[in-house]
Structure formats: C-alpha cells, structure tokens
Design a protein around this motif. Structure first.
Motif, PDB file in Angstrom:
ATOM      1  N   PRO B  88     -49.258 -26.353  -9.496  1.00  0.00           N
ATOM      2  CA  PRO B  88     -49.348 -27.499  -9.244  1.00  0.00           C
ATOM      3  C   PRO B  88     -47.835 -28.223  -9.043  1.00  0.00           C
ATOM      4  N   GLN B  89     -46.897 -27.555  -9.861  1.00  0.00           N
ATOM      5  CA  GLN B  89     -45.415 -28.127  -9.898  1.00  0.00           C
ATOM      6  C   GLN B  89     -44.954 -28.015  -8.302  1.00  0.00           C
ATOM      7  N   GLU B  90     -45.432 -27.062  -7.628  1.00  0.00           N
ATOM      8  CA  GLU B  90     -44.914 -26.766  -6.188  1.00  0.00           C
ATOM      9  C   GLU B  90     -45.778 -26.915  -5.113  1.00  0.00           C
ATOM     10  N   THR B  91     -46.750 -28.097  -5.273  1.00  0.00           N
ATOM     11  CA  THR B  91     -47.797 -28.331  -4.575  1.00  0.00           C
ATOM     12  C   THR B  91     -47.911 -29.999  -4.252  1.00  0.00           C
ATOM     13  N   ASP B 110     -54.539 -40.571 -11.848  1.00  0.00           N
ATOM     14  CA  ASP B 110     -52.979 -40.513 -12.038  1.00  0.00           C
ATOM     15  C   ASP B 110     -52.359 -39.797 -13.114  1.00  0.00           C
ATOM     16  N   GLU B 111     -52.939 -40.245 -14.109  1.00  0.00           N
ATOM     17  CA  GLU B 111     -52.769 -39.611 -15.568  1.00  0.00           C
ATOM     18  C   GLU B 111     -53.038 -38.099 -15.646  1.00  0.00           C
ATOM     19  N   ILE B 112     -54.183 -37.827 -15.148  1.00  0.00           N
ATOM     20  CA  ILE B 112     -54.676 -36.424 -15.198  1.00  0.00           C
ATOM     21  C   ILE B 112     -54.007 -35.471 -14.076  1.00  0.00           C
ATOM     22  N   LEU B 113     -53.471 -36.185 -12.822  1.00  0.00           N
ATOM     23  CA  LEU B 113     -52.969 -35.311 -11.749  1.00  0.00           C
ATOM     24  C   LEU B 113     -51.378 -35.119 -12.037  1.00  0.00           C
ATOM     25  N   ARG B 120     -46.596 -32.215  -7.468  1.00  0.00           N
ATOM     26  CA  ARG B 120     -45.336 -32.638  -7.254  1.00  0.00           C
ATOM     27  C   ARG B 120     -45.330 -34.205  -6.605  1.00  0.00           C
ATOM     28  N   ASN B 121     -46.052 -34.089  -5.450  1.00  0.00           N
ATOM     29  CA  ASN B 121     -46.777 -35.546  -5.230  1.00  0.00           C
ATOM     30  C   ASN B 121     -48.277 -35.521  -4.780  1.00  0.00           C
TER      31      ASN B 121
END
Lengths: 149, 408
Positions: B88-91, B110-113, B120-121
């Motif tokens: 997820p950090q690169e997605t 938002d909190e979960i995502l 990343r965004n």
C-alpha cells in the motif's frame, strides 16, 4: 329449504369476523417489507454475534492485531439507524432523505397474493388480494390468520 | 502503481490500472449452517462447491458500510498475496463510495486507509461519478449524462453535468438485487418448496430465469394459458414462460439449471421448481415497487422526476445520454422496457438514448481505471487524490482543504 337452514347457523355473521384495522394491516405490510431487506433468513443479529466471537478468537491468535481490532469495534460499531440520526437536517442541501423516491402518482395494481396473477378481490379480514375461490381458501388458511412463511 | 476498488455491497470490483478487467469477488464473509466456526472470506466463498444453506455476513447495511470488521477482513484478503499482493505504501488508491455517504463512514475509512494500510494517496468518488468519467472520456462532446445505477442494495438515478453531480436530481429507489432475491425466495417458499435459507442458490435462480417483461398483462395471460395447458395435458411448453428449474443437490450438480422440456430427463420432485409469473413479476418491482406495497415510484417515473428537478436546459442532453450500470440491468428486457416507458412519457422534442454498456457491473471500475491513468493536472478537483502527507497534517479536514485550495 331444510338444508339451507342447517347450513346457515354455521356461517359466520359479519359481526363475528375479526376485521383487522388499517394500523395492523400496515404493520403486517411493513414486517414483510423489512424481511425483504434481510441478508439471511435467520436473524442477522445472531450471526453478527457469533461473528464477533470468532473475530476475537482470531485476534487473540494474531497478537499484533488485538488492540486495533477491539479499538475499531468499539469506536465504529454503528448500525444504520444510528447513522441516520447523525445527518443534520439542512433544508437547502440534498441528503439521504431528500433523495428517496416519493410515492407514486399512478394507481396501485392488484395481484393475487397466492398465485400472482392480476386479480380484483380483497380479503375482508386482512385486505390481502386474491383472484379465485381456490386462492381465497389458501390465503385464509395460511397468511390471513398467521403471518407465516 | 494504481489500485482501483469499486466497493459494492455484494461484490468488490478490484484491480490494478494495468489490468484489463477487474477481479469480482464477494464482499462478505460466509458461514455454513453446520459448522459456524469456519468462515469463508471474500473469494474463498467461490471456491466452495456446496453453496447450500450459506449464511452471509455483509459489511454493508442498506448500501452503506457499517460492519468494519468484515470489511477489513475482506480487504486484507484482497490486498494479500493470494490476490493482488501489493504494498500500500507504493500504491495510489481510487475508491468508490455510495452517494450521500455519511461523514462518520468517510472518517473511519480515512483512518483505516491511511493509518492502517498507509496508502500513498487516495481518490474518493461515488461509483456513479466514475461511471460518468468513463462516459465523459468516451463521449467528450456530450455536456451531461444520467447514470442509472441499479445494484445490490438500491437503485439510484444520478444526473451529472459534465463530471459535476447534480445532487438535486439524485433519486433513490429502495429496490435492489437483495430485495428482488428475497422476494423470489419468499414467493417460492410460499408456493412451492421452503428455500428460506438458500439465498445464494435463489440468487442464481434469479439470474438464470428472471426477465423484465415488455407488456406485463399480456405476459401474464400467456403464462396463465401455458399453465392451464400444462394442467390439462401435463406437458410443458417447448419455449415459453412457464419453465422448470432443477435446483442443485451439491452431490452431482453444483449449479442449478433450466430443465429442457424436449429432453427425457426426469425431474426429481424435491428439487424442481416450476416458475411461471415469478420470472417477470419479481424484476417488475424495479418499475413498480407499489406492487408489493412499497410506496415508492418506479424507475421510469423517478427518471422523470429527476429530470424535473434538474435545470431545464440540461434535460435535452440528459435524456440523450442515459447509461445503465449495476447488476440488475443485466435482466433481459431491462433496457427495452425503460426505453419504451421513457419514450412514452417524454416530450417528442427530446431525443432519447439509453445505453447498456457491455459490462455494466465493471463499468464504473473501468471509469476508475481511466481516471487513474489520467494526469493529475487534467483531473477535476473533486477527483484529485488526497496524499498521505496532507492527511497526516490535517486529518479529516484535508478533504475540505483540497476542495477549496484558495483558502488553504
């Protein structure tokens, strides 16, 4: 003539028939409509309860997630009705309530509650629709008296 | 790398921007009646052969996300190595939401995502908005379009001016796929065999046999004639409305099928359904919910009301560009019926064009894919993403700050 006399007392007079008032009829209708929104036939709540137990077990297994799982459950466990209460009533802004389709202006059509074909008779007791005497009898024995499946 | 998730109440449509078509996996946890401790998450449900007596635990209630436990398990499963296997950090994530989503649901999401997964965004848009984007990229000359999204929980009519939703004209009919399946289940349980627990199987029956009638009363008459003919001769019509459907027994057959009247195959009485007017009176509820006492307008009437609520100058363009999305539009005859009813009710000066895309279920996912592939600078502001950094700085307010960049 004698035969008719024998039969007559068996028939219920109009005052004996228990006619459901409009409130009860509406309530029956609402119960039916609510049942169509259910995910499962058995009570949704009971599955959710067992699910909660299950996830706690799983959470215990995976130590890392114990805290977060419990945290989210406590903070965000809300059902739909409590969400609706949150909506602020702003008359000028469209929201969930204003988007709901209003009542139709077209007249209601009638379909037999037993066989589904177009029909024009109403049950005296509960207001259900039926088309023939056969269907009326089935209706009387099943859904008219008790609200069964 | 971009990940697009169209998060429906019944199925999740997910895939990377490099994929041609999305994965469509169930968005629920299923349990069997016999063994309540064993649960099947997401696509594990499809790997089961025995679908009898499946209990479903859905994350959505009336089309809105309420059960986060379930949703997180399904998402974990989806993002995990068995399916997408992404970091997820690169997605970049494009995520759909229902119209008029509640603010508390958005905050939780938002909190979960961001805090749990750490994407990343994130771009958040209603699935209809993604459909409108899809349509807009295909037909840039059309100034506006009307999306009719008939899904699992409800049916929405959503007019768009370009890519801007005209929320005044949004109309919701509380009839969706679940409602129809339950109605069919109710009818079969009352008239023939008790199938109250077999939601999954009856959903298949609905998909296999139901259709939208062009002329209800005519079709009722044909069906009645066929049924009386059957009563007299005990023979099923070769091709007609009245059919027999064999339910699966999960020993030899895993999926039900329509019995071919020409074949000599015997029908096991305990799992044969005779379907007559159920086949079209169930989808009919989309067009006339009042048939079973739900006091709401039908589809075509709601479209008219929606047109009335939108600015009159838009109407002409809206009726020209009506797009059907969602699983219910796959009923045979759906488009023709809507087309006929709308044509009868609109003024002759209005052109009418109802489009049923090839994949109505994944239409908005493909819109999301196109959105992910466009450059950030050419996107309209509501469809621009929120980055991880700005969320960490401002929290939930970051979305508002993004919408009004002048004031931030």
């Amino acid at each position: 003539m004698e035969e008719i006399k024998e039969i007559k007392p068996k028939q219920k007079s109009r005052s004996d028939i228990r006619i459901l008032d409009s409130v009860t009829r509406q309530r029956r209708k609402d119960i039916h409509l609510e049942s169509l929104e259910k995910d499962n036939f058995v009570d949704d709540e009971s599955i959710q309860m067992s699910a909660g137990k299950q996830t706690i077990k799983e959470m215990v297994k995976k130590r890392k997630k114990v805290k977060t799982g419990e945290h989210y459950k406590k903070r965000f466990r809300k059902n739909f009705s409590s969400l609706l209460e949150e909506i602020e009533f702003q008359t000028d802004q469209p929201n969930y309530f204003t988007a709901k389709a209003p009542k139709s202006i077209l007249p209601k059509r009638k379909f037999c509650a037993v066989c589904g074909f177009p029909s024009c008779y109403n049950c005296v007791v509960c207001g259900g629709v039926y088309c023939t005497i056969e269907c009326q009898l089935t209706h009387k024995e099943t859904r008219c008296n008790k609200w069964v499946v | 790398m971009s990940l697009i998730i169209d998060c429906g109440a019944h199925t999740i449509k997910a895939g990377l921007s490099s994929h041609t078509s999305p994965l469509i996996i169930p968005n629920y946890i299923a349990r069997t009646k016999l063994d309540r401790n064993k649960s099947y998450v997401g696509s594990e449900v499809l790997s089961r052969t025995d679908m009898g007596g499946l209990l479903m635990l859905l994350a959505f209630q009336k089309g809105y996300l309420v059960n986060w436990d379930v949703e997180r398990q399904v998402l974990d499963h989806l993002l995990g190595p068995s399916h997408l296997g992404i970091n997820p950090q690169e997605t970049d994530l494009v995520l759909s939401e229902p119209p008029f989503n509640f603010s508390s649901i958005r905050d939780t999401l938002d909190e979960i995502l961001f805090e749990e997964y750490g994407f990343r965004n994130v771009t958040r848009a209603t699935s209809a908005n993604l459909s409108a984007f899809h349509f807009h990229t295909e037909h840039p000359e059309s100034p506006s379009c009307m999306v009719i999204d008939s899904g699992f929980s409800f049916t929405h009519i959503l007019p768009f001016c370009g890519l801007i939703p005209v929320t005044n004209g949004f109309i919701r009919i509380d009839v969706g796929g679940k409602f129809l399946t339950n109605q069919l289940k109710d009818l079969i349980s009352y008239r023939q065999i008790n199938v109250s627990d077999e939601t999954y199987v009856i959903n298949q029956v609905k998909e296999d046999t139901c259709f939208v009638s062009g002329d209800l009363y005519k079709e009722m008459k044909v069906c009645r004639d066929e049924m009386t003919a059957f009563r007299d001769t005990n023979r099923f019509p070769n091709s007609g409305i009245f059919i027999r459907y064999i339910l699966p027994d999960f020993a030899g057959t895993n999926r039900g099928y329509i019995h071919d009247p020409l074949s000599k195959e015997a029908c096991p009485p305990d799992r044969t359904l005779s379907l007559g007017n159920e086949r079209f009176s169930v989808p009919e509820l989309l067009f006339n919910p009042s048939d079973i006492g739900l006091d709401q307008m039908g589809l075509s009437e709601s479209v008219q009301l929606s047109l009335k609520r939108t600015p009159p100058l838009m109407c002409e363009s809206l009726t020209k560009n009506i797009i059907l999305t969602g699983g219910n539009t796959l009923f045979p005859g759906f488009k023709d019926r809507l087309n006929a009813e709308l044509r009868a009710s609109l003024l002759s000066i209005h052109d009418l064009n109802v489009t049923l895309p090839i994949g109505p279920i994944s239409y908005s996912w493909e819109g999301g894919k196109r959105l992910a592939n466009t450059e950030l600078s050419s996107r309209p502001i509501p469809l621009t993403p929120l980055t991880f950094q700005s969320y960490m700085e401002m929290g939930h307010n970051a979305w508002n700050a993004k919408s009004f960049p002048l004031f931030s």
